[in-house]
Design a protein around this motif. Sequence first.
Motif, PDB file in Angstrom:
ATOM      1  N   TYR A  11       0.797  -1.218   0.000  1.00 48.03           N
ATOM      2  CA  TYR A  11       0.000   0.000   0.000  1.00 48.03           C
ATOM      3  C   TYR A  11       0.829   1.267   0.000  1.00 48.03           C
ATOM      4  CZ  TYR A  11      -4.071  -2.892   1.009  1.00 48.03           C
ATOM      5  OH  TYR A  11      -5.077  -3.822   0.934  1.00 48.03           O
ATOM      6  N   LEU A  12       1.932   1.292   0.779  1.00 47.03           N
ATOM      7  CA  LEU A  12       2.647   2.557   0.917  1.00 47.03           C
ATOM      8  C   LEU A  12       3.590   2.776  -0.249  1.00 47.03           C
ATOM      9  CD1 LEU A  12       3.248   4.999   2.726  1.00 47.03           C
ATOM     10  CD2 LEU A  12       5.043   3.671   3.790  1.00 47.03           C
ATOM     11  N   ILE A  13       4.384   1.756  -0.563  1.00 49.84           N
ATOM     12  CA  ILE A  13       5.362   1.914  -1.620  1.00 49.84           C
ATOM     13  C   ILE A  13       4.670   2.121  -2.956  1.00 49.84           C
ATOM     14  CG2 ILE A  13       7.341   0.852  -2.736  1.00 49.84           C
ATOM     15  CD1 ILE A  13       7.827   1.582   0.124  1.00 49.84           C
ATOM     16  N   ASN A  14       3.537   1.449  -3.146  1.00 49.14           N
ATOM     17  CA  ASN A  14       2.813   1.608  -4.407  1.00 49.14           C
ATOM     18  C   ASN A  14       2.115   2.945  -4.513  1.00 49.14           C
ATOM     19  OD1 ASN A  14       3.525  -0.798  -5.418  1.00 49.14           O
ATOM     20  ND2 ASN A  14       1.558  -1.805  -5.145  1.00 49.14           N
ATOM     21  N   GLY A  15       2.052   3.673  -3.410  1.00 43.63           N
ATOM     22  CA  GLY A  15       1.374   4.949  -3.450  1.00 43.63           C
ATOM     23  C   GLY A  15      -0.129   4.844  -3.321  1.00 43.63           C
ATOM     24  N   GLU A  16      -0.633   3.642  -2.954  1.00 37.66           N
ATOM     25  CA  GLU A  16      -2.079   3.488  -2.833  1.00 37.66           C
ATOM     26  C   GLU A  16      -2.616   4.209  -1.618  1.00 37.66           C
ATOM     27  OE1 GLU A  16      -2.268   1.646  -6.239  1.00 37.66           O
ATOM     28  OE2 GLU A  16      -4.003   2.152  -5.006  1.00 37.66           O
ATOM     29  N   ALA A  17      -1.825   4.242  -0.566  1.00 38.85           N
ATOM     30  CA  ALA A  17      -2.323   4.839   0.668  1.00 38.85           C
ATOM     31  C   ALA A  17      -1.224   5.701   1.265  1.00 38.85           C
ATOM     32  CB  ALA A  17      -2.744   3.753   1.657  1.00 38.85           C
ATOM     33  N   THR A  18      -1.654   6.615   2.119  1.00 39.04           N
ATOM     34  CA  THR A  18      -0.692   7.420   2.860  1.00 39.04           C
ATOM     35  C   THR A  18      -0.761   7.023   4.322  1.00 39.04           C
ATOM     36  OG1 THR A  18       0.002   9.672   3.315  1.00 39.04           O
ATOM     37  CG2 THR A  18      -2.351   9.273   3.179  1.00 39.04           C
ATOM     38  N   CYS A  19       0.190   7.483   5.094  1.00 39.52           N
ATOM     39  CA  CYS A  19       0.356   6.967   6.464  1.00 39.52           C
ATOM     40  C   CYS A  19      -0.941   7.001   7.270  1.00 39.52           C
ATOM     41  CB  CYS A  19       1.416   7.749   7.211  1.00 39.52           C
ATOM     42  SG  CYS A  19       2.907   8.084   6.267  1.00 39.52           S
ATOM     43  N   ILE A  20      -1.650   8.147   7.166  1.00 34.68           N
ATOM     44  CA  ILE A  20      -2.784   8.346   8.048  1.00 34.68           C
ATOM     45  C   ILE A  20      -3.950   7.428   7.686  1.00 34.68           C
ATOM     46  CG2 ILE A  20      -3.881  10.165   6.700  1.00 34.68           C
ATOM     47  CD1 ILE A  20      -3.568   9.981  10.537  1.00 34.68           C
ATOM     48  N   ASP A  21      -3.962   6.854   6.496  1.00 40.20           N
ATOM     49  CA  ASP A  21      -5.068   5.987   6.115  1.00 40.20           C
ATOM     50  C   ASP A  21      -5.165   4.780   7.021  1.00 40.20           C
ATOM     51  OD1 ASP A  21      -4.478   6.674   2.639  1.00 40.20           O
ATOM     52  OD2 ASP A  21      -6.062   7.430   3.943  1.00 40.20           O
ATOM     53  N   CYS A  22      -4.012   4.249   7.430  1.00 39.62           N
ATOM     54  CA  CYS A  22      -4.023   3.046   8.254  1.00 39.62           C
ATOM     55  C   CYS A  22      -3.640   3.324   9.704  1.00 39.62           C
ATOM     56  CB  CYS A  22      -3.058   2.008   7.685  1.00 39.62           C
ATOM     57  SG  CYS A  22      -3.463   1.516   6.017  1.00 39.62           S
ATOM     58  N   HIS A  23      -2.854   4.340   9.927  1.00 42.49           N
ATOM     59  CA  HIS A  23      -2.328   4.573  11.270  1.00 42.49           C
ATOM     60  C   HIS A  23      -3.097   5.639  12.016  1.00 42.49           C
ATOM     61  CE1 HIS A  23       1.239   2.019  11.224  1.00 42.49           C
ATOM     62  NE2 HIS A  23       1.306   2.282   9.932  1.00 42.49           N
TER      63      HIS A  23
END
Lengths: 163, 231
Positions: B170-182
């Motif tokens: 998710y992160l490396i692919n650019g699908e999500a940013t930190c706050i989406d999961c954390h």
Amino acid sequence: MRSQDRTRSMILRRRLAVALAACVALTGSVALAQQAAELVGPPDPTKTVPAEPLEDWVIDDIRKMRAYPEQPPIIPHSIEGYQLSVNANRCMTCHKREFTQGSGAPMISVTHYMNRDGQMLADVSPRRYFCTECHVPQADVEPLVGNTFIDMIHIGSQPAESE
Amino acid sequence: MRRIKRLLIRVWHLVSRPAATLSLGFLTLGGFVGGVIFWGGFNTALEVTNTEAFCISCHEMENNVFEELTRTVHFSNRSGVRASCPDCHVPHDWTDKIARKMQASKEVWGHLFGTINTRRKFLDHRRELAEHEWARLKANDSLECRNCHSEVAMDFSKQTQRASEIHTRYLINGEATCIDCHKGIAHELPNMEGVDPGWKVPPEIQGEELPQATVFDELEKRVASAHAALR
């Protein structure tokens, strides 16, 4: 008079019986107490003892075998800082059915979607909301007491006769 | 009205004419030094409002969110690196910082008028305040997280298996940013009803190939279908 004597002797006999029973109870309980388990811990509870090192948690993500089929599986990953409250249930954000595709986590058992009458619900039953009431992570320490548990597959059951 | 107009005219007469008694050097150098002192003072005052001590001088902050922070990994951890209020809530760049400071006037209003000055009021507002912060971090691609954490510097061999897998997907692919999961990494979560975690597959693409699927997933699918045909 004779009737008075009988009453008096009955009272005396009853008192004697009670006193005898009390003595037996006292000595018997003392004898039993010698055999009962004693308090564990440092021999002198009033002294300061050095603290033992904190345990390491087993967080290798490897699923462990359950000791019996209905055992709540142990948690193989770290749950430090996971909020499990009325506001938020961090466990469910990975283990609920609709999130398992994104998270890759095992779905919680269907028994968690049933109410106490065995009817299926669309969402997790409220009685199963607080996961850590049953599921725990493991620490890398020795057991506190000896364990004589026998897995039920080792308890003999006669195989059915073949034809 | 006429008095104001007369005052303005007098001020204009004063500043539009050359100085009668003060020297040119005094005026230019004095202006320069005054400007330096003003700018330094302004910036110092700005930085004072950027400290943790300033933030928790309000009891609303100290008793509620700061107390929750003290129990998290951003406060106490193995390496001893601590994040305080401005590290996550105030951008580092000057322009973004000034923009945030201008938004902070709303917080001054809130403090003066007691928007969250009791525990009950704070709990009622918690979801709204959290949503503001989530929106802010989503809009700037978790800029404040990247003040310290960098995805190119992550050593996936040192993370747990789950973490390295999900970060890669998710992160490396650019699908999500930190706050989406954390969400909830620093303060307790509000009532999360209706808020889905960042790894939930949106219903419109459920059953289809995920955006982060790689060529290996395609290969797996073909191998699985070939084996099924063999049975």
